[in-house]
Design an enzyme around this catalytic site. Sequence first.
Site, PDB file in Angstrom:
ATOM      1  CE  LYS A   5       6.603  -9.390 -29.935  1.00 47.91           C
ATOM      2  NZ  LYS A   5       5.892 -10.678 -29.970  1.00 47.91           N
ATOM      3  CG  ASP A  44       7.911 -12.031 -25.047  1.00 54.33           C
ATOM      4  OD1 ASP A  44       8.312 -11.849 -23.878  1.00 54.33           O
ATOM      5  OD2 ASP A  44       8.195 -13.051 -25.699  1.00 54.33           O
TER       6      ASP A  44
END
Length: 220
Positions: free
Chosen positions: A121, A139
Amino acid sequence: MKLSERYEGVVSVFVETASEAQSELNFSNPFELLVAVILSAQCTDKRVNLTTPALFKAYPSPEKLARAGLEDVFELISSISYPRNKAKHLIGMAQKLCRDFGGEVPSDIEDLMSLPGVGRKTANVVASIVYDKPVIAVDTHIFRVARRIGLSKGKTPEAVEKDLERHIPEGLRPRAHHWFLLHGRYVCTARNPRCAECHLTNWCLSSSILASASSPAAPK
């Protein structure tokens, strides 16, 4: 509704209503963004933005952060979640930047993920913002929103990422991360989503269910 139609509708709404969406983290260069994103894991951007000015002043470059003492960094970020682990990661990240990348933040996703404290991420966030890479960082907000709307049935962030990238044009992907993140942060919240304020209800698979759940009970 076909999946392609849902994507087309959602993307067109975001292009019209949130075309200038961008990160809420404060930074002035790729190194500062990388630091801020590492700190933002399981922490709010607001808290990170309150913390980073003193950190950036003390350690404005990878070279200076690489020579920092653990306790000194820990003290500066103590209000952040998991400060000791993140202090170790920041110092290790800076040391590897200096040792392997000449002090420059790399553009390659795998190179970014080789840095301490940098997962997929974080790597995608940095690569998309700094280098305009056609990737979408997923996320908790984006994972929730994509599944609620009906854009993905993926059970992991990686699976949702693949679905989003499969259907969203490359040129829009760097912005799409911010679209979904901000939408999840301020409108399609985990609890009590604000469906009445949402521009995506015509395209959202869950809008009628969520709206009914959040509406007051009818009088008896």
